[in-house]
Scaffold this active site. Structure first.
Site, PDB file in Angstrom:
ATOM      1  N   PRO A   2       2.020  -8.681   0.686  1.00  0.00           N
ATOM      2  CA  PRO A   2       1.991  -9.256   2.018  1.00  0.00           C
ATOM      3  C   PRO A   2       3.293  -9.012   2.772  1.00  0.00           C
ATOM      4  O   PRO A   2       4.377  -9.251   2.241  1.00  0.00           O
ATOM      5  CB  PRO A   2       1.794 -10.750   1.773  1.00  0.00           C
ATOM      6  CG  PRO A   2       1.741 -10.938   0.303  1.00  0.00           C
ATOM      7  CD  PRO A   2       2.121  -9.686  -0.358  1.00  0.00           C
ATOM      8  N   GLU A   3       3.168  -8.497   3.993  1.00  0.00           N
ATOM      9  CA  GLU A   3       4.312  -8.354   4.896  1.00  0.00           C
ATOM     10  C   GLU A   3       4.111  -9.360   6.035  1.00  0.00           C
ATOM     11  O   GLU A   3       3.225 -10.207   5.947  1.00  0.00           O
ATOM     12  CB  GLU A   3       4.388  -6.909   5.424  1.00  0.00           C
ATOM     13  CG  GLU A   3       4.530  -5.887   4.294  1.00  0.00           C
ATOM     14  CD  GLU A   3       4.538  -4.443   4.768  1.00  0.00           C
ATOM     15  OE1 GLU A   3       4.918  -4.202   5.926  1.00  0.00           O
ATOM     16  OE2 GLU A   3       4.155  -3.568   3.987  1.00  0.00           O
ATOM     17  N   LYS A  60       9.166 -12.936   5.089  1.00  0.00           N
ATOM     18  CA  LYS A  60       7.959 -12.961   4.256  1.00  0.00           C
ATOM     19  C   LYS A  60       7.822 -14.259   3.466  1.00  0.00           C
ATOM     20  O   LYS A  60       7.002 -14.359   2.567  1.00  0.00           O
ATOM     21  CB  LYS A  60       7.976 -11.754   3.292  1.00  0.00           C
ATOM     22  CG  LYS A  60       8.003 -10.405   4.008  1.00  0.00           C
ATOM     23  CD  LYS A  60       8.213  -9.260   3.039  1.00  0.00           C
ATOM     24  CE  LYS A  60       8.483  -7.961   3.792  1.00  0.00           C
ATOM     25  NZ  LYS A  60       8.945  -6.875   2.914  1.00  0.00           N
ATOM     26  N   ARG A 278      10.606   4.784  -2.731  1.00  0.00           N
ATOM     27  CA  ARG A 278       9.351   4.286  -2.154  1.00  0.00           C
ATOM     28  C   ARG A 278       8.594   5.456  -1.546  1.00  0.00           C
ATOM     29  O   ARG A 278       9.155   6.505  -1.309  1.00  0.00           O
ATOM     30  CB  ARG A 278       9.632   3.275  -1.041  1.00  0.00           C
ATOM     31  CG  ARG A 278      10.812   2.377  -1.267  1.00  0.00           C
ATOM     32  CD  ARG A 278      10.511   1.351  -2.299  1.00  0.00           C
ATOM     33  NE  ARG A 278       9.390   0.544  -1.846  1.00  0.00           N
ATOM     34  CZ  ARG A 278       9.522  -0.502  -1.029  1.00  0.00           C
ATOM     35  NH1 ARG A 278      10.696  -0.844  -0.569  1.00  0.00           N
ATOM     36  NH2 ARG A 278       8.470  -1.201  -0.678  1.00  0.00           N
TER      37      ARG A 278
END
Length: 288
Positions: A2-3, A60, A278
DNA sequence: TGCAGTGTTGCTTC
DNA sequence: CGAAGCAACACTGC
């Protein structure tokens, strides 16, 4: 994963469903998840009887304010899910009363469960056990949140302020956008999506960005994040709303996890490259 | 089979 | 001081 839009969706859902409810009890099979206070027994003692008076978000982090000086902080990290419903303890783990929408990937990993005064349960499911839970006083909470950068959607967060944030940080734009100290709430998905729409290459050095490019990123950020909140967050990962429903961002997702597909703008094949450990997804033609 | 990949944060190391 | 690397953890995919 979740962002900001997913956390905001969760907060909006929670506000509708658990505001003014009181915690009656709490269960865990993984006390390590609760960082503060130092023992689960103490956490339990302190949270029992607390009424949820405010639910909000910072970056967040999800925050529940109680009367007095206590705040419950939950960070879902990679695979955390907050869900509201009914569960039954069976052989040491909780089974949902109505299995319905949730898959095994979520059902099997409930590590924290709160019982509310209306009989409903608020659970934290977390496959990888990275989630963080803390019960803090206001002073300690403030100290925890102080290192976070500004909220990108706040009214007072102007283009000028965004420009200042970027100028303080060198490095590649994708990396800088994901740095929580620079700006709070953006992760891998939305940094890719923002940069695609702004037509900026994720590897571009922040220092090399012209004013109009920074403006484009700013405008895009302030467009995509609310749009994602409006559809209830993304759905490519395991994110779920507290009801178990998926978010609706999938049809708006242009590049994230679309390696090998055609760019919807120019038809060029979308690439994926490593950046600081990433994945960065982008269109090599229209992002410069 | 085994090992890299997944993606967030915070700690350690240089 | 900063950046880079890695650990926390568990499952997927090659």
């Amino acid at each position: 994963m979740p962002e900001l839009p997913e956390v905001e969706t969760t907060v909006l859902d929670l506000r509708k469903k658990v505001l003014n409810r009181t915690f009656l009890d709490v269960w865990t099979d993984f006390p390590k998840m609760i960082k503060l206070p130092n023992s689960f027994e103490q956490f339990k003692r302190e949270i029992k009887g607390e009424k949820i008076e405010k639910i909000w978000r910072r970056g967040k982090n999800i925050l529940f304010d109680f009367s007095g000086d206590k705040t419950l902080l939950i960070h879902q990290k990679l695979t955390g899910h907050l869900l509201l419903g009914y569960w039954i303890l069976d052989n040491g783990y909780w089974r949902p009363k109505n299995p319905g929408l949730l898959g095994e990937r979520i059902n099997t990993y409930i590590h924290l469960l709160f019982t509310l005064d209306n009989g409903k349960m608020l659970v934290l499911s977390d496959l990888r056990k990275f989630a963080k839970v803390e019960l803090l006083d206001k002073k300690t909470l403030e100290k925890e949140l102080i290192s976070l950068g500004p909220e990108p959607l706040e009214k007072g967060f102007t283009f000028e302020r965004f420009k200042e944030c970027l100028s303080e940080k060198k490095g590649r734009i994708k990396q800088v956008l994901m740095d929580q100290k620079v700006i709070a709430g953006i992760g891998n998905i939305y940094s890719d999506e923002i940069l695609w729409q702004a037509k900026i290459h994720p590897f571009k050095e922040t220092k090399q960005l012209r004013d109009e490019e920074i403006k484009k990123i700013y405008d895009t950020m302030r467009e995509i994040l609310p749009k994602a909140i409006g559809v209830g967050g993304e759905s490519i990962s395991d994110f779920r709303r507290i009801s178990g429903e998926k978010g609706g961002f999938d049809s708006l997702r242009k590049v994230y996890r679309r390696e090998g597909e055609k760019c919807s703008r120019c038809g060029t094949i979308i690439k994926r490259l490593k950046l600081d450990g990433r994945s960065a997804h982008f269109c090599p033609m229209c992002q410069v």
